[in-house]
Design a protein around this motif. Sequence first.
Motif, PDB file in Angstrom:
ATOM      1  N   ASN A 128       0.790  -1.224   0.016  1.00 34.94           N
ATOM      2  CA  ASN A 128      -0.082  -0.142   0.005  1.00 34.94           C
ATOM      3  C   ASN A 128       0.864   1.285  -0.105  1.00 34.94           C
ATOM      4  OD1 ASN A 128      -2.128   1.748   0.118  1.00 34.94           O
ATOM      5  ND2 ASN A 128      -2.706   1.335   2.130  1.00 34.94           N
ATOM      6  N   SER A 131       0.453   7.324   0.572  1.00 37.85           N
ATOM      7  CA  SER A 131      -0.130   8.735  -0.348  1.00 37.85           C
ATOM      8  C   SER A 131       0.290   9.886   0.503  1.00 37.85           C
ATOM      9  CB  SER A 131      -1.571   8.476  -0.783  1.00 37.85           C
ATOM     10  OG  SER A 131      -2.199   8.601   0.393  1.00 37.85           O
ATOM     11  N   HIS A 154      -4.236   4.892  -2.680  1.00 40.26           N
ATOM     12  CA  HIS A 154      -5.500   5.223  -2.210  1.00 40.26           C
ATOM     13  C   HIS A 154      -5.367   6.695  -1.711  1.00 40.26           C
ATOM     14  CE1 HIS A 154      -7.218   1.428  -2.817  1.00 40.26           C
ATOM     15  NE2 HIS A 154      -6.377   0.788  -1.818  1.00 40.26           N
ATOM     16  N   THR A 156      -6.058  10.775  -0.646  1.00 35.27           N
ATOM     17  CA  THR A 156      -7.142  11.152   0.004  1.00 35.27           C
ATOM     18  C   THR A 156      -7.268  12.672  -0.372  1.00 35.27           C
ATOM     19  OG1 THR A 156      -5.574  11.979   1.983  1.00 35.27           O
ATOM     20  CG2 THR A 156      -6.511   9.523   1.986  1.00 35.27           C
ATOM     21  N   ILE A 175      -6.611   1.085  -7.424  1.00 34.09           N
ATOM     22  CA  ILE A 175      -7.283   2.400  -7.120  1.00 34.09           C
ATOM     23  C   ILE A 175      -8.515   2.532  -7.843  1.00 34.09           C
ATOM     24  CG2 ILE A 175      -6.109   3.560  -9.183  1.00 34.09           C
ATOM     25  CD1 ILE A 175      -5.582   5.952  -7.813  1.00 34.09           C
ATOM     26  N   THR A 176      -9.498   3.357  -7.034  1.00 38.58           N
ATOM     27  CA  THR A 176     -11.143   3.566  -7.345  1.00 38.58           C
ATOM     28  C   THR A 176     -10.923   4.712  -8.479  1.00 38.58           C
ATOM     29  OG1 THR A 176     -11.651   4.838  -5.650  1.00 38.58           O
ATOM     30  CG2 THR A 176     -11.732   2.581  -5.474  1.00 38.58           C
ATOM     31  N   GLU A 179     -11.221   7.878  -6.460  1.00 35.82           N
ATOM     32  CA  GLU A 179      -9.893   8.170  -6.199  1.00 35.82           C
ATOM     33  C   GLU A 179      -8.899   8.757  -6.967  1.00 35.82           C
ATOM     34  OE1 GLU A 179      -9.293   4.844  -2.392  1.00 35.82           O
ATOM     35  OE2 GLU A 179      -8.746   4.250  -4.277  1.00 35.82           O
TER      36      GLU A 179
END
Length: 459
Positions: A128, A131, A154, A156, A175-176, A179
């Motif tokens: 992960n 970020s 991810h 924010t 990653i969505t 995002e």
Amino acid sequence: MLDKLPEDIFYTLYSYLPIEDAARAACVSHGFLRSWRRYPRLLFNNKTLALEDTQYKEDKIASHFVNQINHVIENHSRFGIKVLILQLYPCRYIHASYIDKWLQIAVKHGIDELALEMSILEKRAEYNFPSFLLSNEKGGATLESLRLTSCAFHPTTTLGCNRSLTSLYLSFVHITGEELGQFVSNCTALVRLLLYNCNDIICFKVPTMLHHLNYFHVTQCKMLQVIEIRAPNLSRFDYGNGRIQISLGSEVKHIRIIGPNTLCYAHAELPSFMPSVQRLIVESTCEVCAMFIPFRYLDISVVDVQQLYYGLDYFCLFSFLEGSPALETFMLRVGTGNLLRRDSVLRDLEKDQLHLRQMPDCLHHNLKNVTIIGFTSAKSLIELTSHIVRNASALACMTLDTARGCGRRTANVDRCQRMSEKGLLEAQKALEAVKRCIEGIVPSSINLKALEPCGQCGC
């Protein structure tokens, strides 16, 4: 002598050395050894860490990487790092704590380029990416290029605006779409955006205008259904994801479409959402269709996947020419596996049964340059070539290259791709077909070049 140079000049000269040369210089010179602690570009991979393929067993590779990278980063001054590239492909089981430590040491204000490229093997635990390192308080204020492979990312909403980031490349990254859309909307200077195999993205929407985005590449994102961005200066779009809803809010002029059944997709979709395209590159397999787009450059790659090689009727490609009145340059790349053609035009010539199809009233007034790479003796390809010669009134140059991968004629390779014996024989048949079917109808105003494989193609 170099050690006596003024310190600022000495460090500047040292910074231009590749990392391997810088390391060797540090071993033989006290001045260079002192400079190593301020070396600005850190690249770690098999080559720079002197890891030979047979030197270590698999369970020792990660240990070797960790020890070497630790030694360099922990002894670095931790100031002045401009580039950090971690290419950890061989390391399946490297612990996340080591990567966290290296990133937190190196990613600070002043860094320009950051790349973390990890193994895509399924057995490796997912890393992960932290970020928060991209915030303006850390490295986000100066970072210009970010490249991530095979990890989770991810970001924010608290990261803020990344005003310096111009290039973003994500490959096999979790990653969505939400995002990614929010992160990209804060990258106000973004010029290049590349997405490959990011399968968590379903809907990619960017709420703000991307004024500087010039190049957008998205392929193999299997769940992607919607793309909505506004990029008024976007000039090139590479796409390979099947039929999805696309809105770019710009007049894209260069498009590259990749994947199966893409010719018909180009026919169905391009005229509606990209009416200003001038240069189209299509990489497809065994399918053709008609279209009408005012582009000037067309590059089509087709792979005839049928084992008996009757799958593709090349003559049908004339519909692209017919539907593109502004076309000036046409390039066709043919892939048939270097085998003999069962549909060779020479079979009809031997039987005195040659009949080539023609399309009446189909003039191509602007077509000037035609190149066919991987030219064969397939009858339908001879028909297409004959059709172009007879109907392109402005044609100045036609190149028929029977060797698809000849290094002497291909700028992006430095050696020839080996051709099989059957492939070499097919090339000779193609040259004979040109001599017997094409040369006699070519006007003197057209420079016809029929190219055979070079001496290295069959080695």
